[in-house]
Structure formats: C-alpha cells, structure tokens
Design an enzyme around this catalytic site. Sequence first.
Site, PDB file in Angstrom:
ATOM      1  CG  ASP A  51      -0.365  -0.126   2.513  1.00 41.87           C
ATOM      2  OD1 ASP A  51       0.877  -0.181   2.595  1.00 41.87           O
ATOM      3  OD2 ASP A  51      -1.115  -0.152   3.513  1.00 41.87           O
ATOM      4  CB  SER A  52       4.584   1.722  -0.145  1.00 40.58           C
ATOM      5  OG  SER A  52       4.820   0.517  -0.852  1.00 40.58           O
ATOM      6  CG  ASP A  90       0.395  -4.071   2.075  1.00 38.02           C
ATOM      7  OD1 ASP A  90       0.482  -4.959   2.943  1.00 38.02           O
ATOM      8  OD2 ASP A  90       1.262  -3.198   1.889  1.00 38.02           O
ATOM      9  CE  LYS A 120       3.146  -6.020   3.817  1.00 37.82           C
ATOM     10  NZ  LYS A 120       2.680  -4.874   4.640  1.00 37.82           N
ATOM     11  CD  GLU A 122       0.247  -1.600   8.112  1.00 39.64           C
ATOM     12  OE1 GLU A 122      -0.124  -0.813   9.015  1.00 39.64           O
ATOM     13  OE2 GLU A 122       0.794  -1.218   7.066  1.00 39.64           O
ATOM     14  CD  GLU A 189       7.740  -0.357   7.796  1.00 38.30           C
ATOM     15  OE1 GLU A 189       6.788  -1.076   7.405  1.00 38.30           O
ATOM     16  OE2 GLU A 189       7.929   0.813   7.388  1.00 38.30           O
TER      17      GLU A 189
HETATM   18  O1  KIV Z   1       3.537  -1.115   1.669  1.00 38.13           O
HETATM   19  C1  KIV Z   1       4.722  -1.491   1.694  1.00 38.13           C
HETATM   20  O2  KIV Z   1       5.531  -1.198   0.807  1.00 38.13           O
HETATM   21  C2  KIV Z   1       5.149  -2.313   2.819  1.00 38.13           C
HETATM   22  C3  KIV Z   1       6.609  -2.588   2.956  1.00 38.13           C
HETATM   23  C4  KIV Z   1       7.287  -1.408   3.533  1.00 38.13           C
HETATM   24  C5  KIV Z   1       6.871  -3.804   3.762  1.00 38.13           C
HETATM   25  O3  KIV Z   1       4.344  -2.725   3.614  1.00 38.13           O
END
Ligand code: KIV
Length: 271
Positions: A51-52, A90, A120, A122, A189
Amino acid sequence: MAVYDTVRKVTTHVLYEMKVRGEKIAMLTAYDYTFAKILDRAGVDIILVGDSASNVMAGHLTTLPITLDQMIYHAASVVRGVQRALVIVDLPFGTYQGNSLEALQSSIRIMKETGAGGVKLEGGSEVRESVMRILSAGIPVMGHLGLTPQSIHKFGTYTVRAREKAEAEKLINDALLLEELGCFAIVLEKIPATLAAEVASKVRIPIIGIGAGQKVDGQVLVLHDMLGLTTEFSPRFLRRYHNLYDEITGAVKAYISDVRSLDFPNEKEQY
Ligand code: KIV
C-alpha cells in the site's frame, strides 16, 4: 516448452524451506506490469504490491487513502508480469479492521480479481479474528508488525518501534500468535535488530525485515526508494542501489534539448 513450464514457482512452502536451509529471502515492492516483470526475471522471491503505492504511485503523504479497487488494479498488473515470484497484496486501510467478514470479503476480491498468491495485513492480536477468517478460506496471510504505517496517526512519528520493554514483549507475543494462527511469514518494520533476531529465532515461519537488521530470514525494500526514484525519504536502513531520479532527469533533459534543436528525429528515425 514455455518458460513458465520450467520455472519452480515460489510458494509459501518454498519460503519455509528457504528458512530451514538458512537461505535468505529477497522481497521488493512493485505496482505495475513492467517493473514486476524485471523483478521477477531478476530472481526476486516475493513481490509485494504494497500500500506504499499510495505514496510512490499516487503521491499521498500516507498509506491511508489508497482503496481496495486501486490495490486490485495495481496487483492485477503485477501478476501479469510474473512467472516465478510469489505475489502478495497489502489489504489497504479500512478493509479488514472493521470486522472479520469484511476482511474475508476484501481478501477474496484480491485473490479472485488479481490472481495473487496471498494478502498482507498490519497488526497482531487486534486483527486476530480477521486473520483467522481469511486463513479459514485458504488464503495465505503475511503479518506485519513493528512500525505499521496504517497506524501512523496513532504513533505520530515514523521513528523506530518497540524500543521499550512492554512494546517489545507485545511484538514477540503478536509474532507467536500470528504463527500459531497460521500466517506463512511476517514483515518486521523498523525495530531494533536484536529484537528482530529474537523473533526470527522463536518462530518457524520466515521473518522479513525492513529496518530490522541482518539476523532475520529475508529483506524487503520499497522499489522506488532502493532505485533512487524517490529522493526525499532517507532512513538509515535504506540502501539506494541507483540514482534513477538523476538518470531519468538527464534523459528527459537530453530529449527536450534534441527536440528543440531538431536533432530528434533524424533522417533514420523517420519514414
Ligand atoms: O507497503 C509497503 O511497501 C510495505 C513494505 C514497507 C513492507 O508494507
């Protein structure tokens, strides 16, 4: 024979075997077909559609605004470029924290509409029900503990997490819980390297670090950061392997100059 017939695809089981053999896992983010294809052919084991994307693709300050539809668009593009790597997506903010049914429905959409290999999310004990329900549908889940960017408004800062005993103990318990529930791996992280090493030695599932030191089972970086496409973000853990921002700027400036001077196109470049 097509190339994909000869390639052993990375599965959650392959990752587990890598941890047993002490072979390090290389993971990077990608958000589109072209980069995903390059990463895959270069041999990256896991491609994370992070989600980056909210930051590096859409220009938001945090990961919070990106939607499930937008993540699905990015993930489907990535999957089309990949033959070998495991693609993990994510779950964006607000699509799994509310209740476990919503978490399951969001995950099912990701799996059906993108062809990815898992999701994934959190958090630890707070998302226990959601993790259980997603896993009960046969969808592989990767956890993410430590600095969890979707909680940035609660943390108030992107500084190192779990330096204090209480937070470190909760992180260890959350990692053990995620393993017990059936997660296939966990991202840690921005936490002290000694704590990350302790977690990696306590669980059998692979631990992938970002700013978590060397003694874990693999590493992940955001692609745009490690390629030097982004310039404003320079945490200690980030190694830049290239300076693409300057290289692309140079190429674009050369193009502008060639267009203006009538150097481009030349006679060989026309019909
Ligand atoms: O969203 C992302 O890029 C991440 C990584 C920093 C692990 O969760």
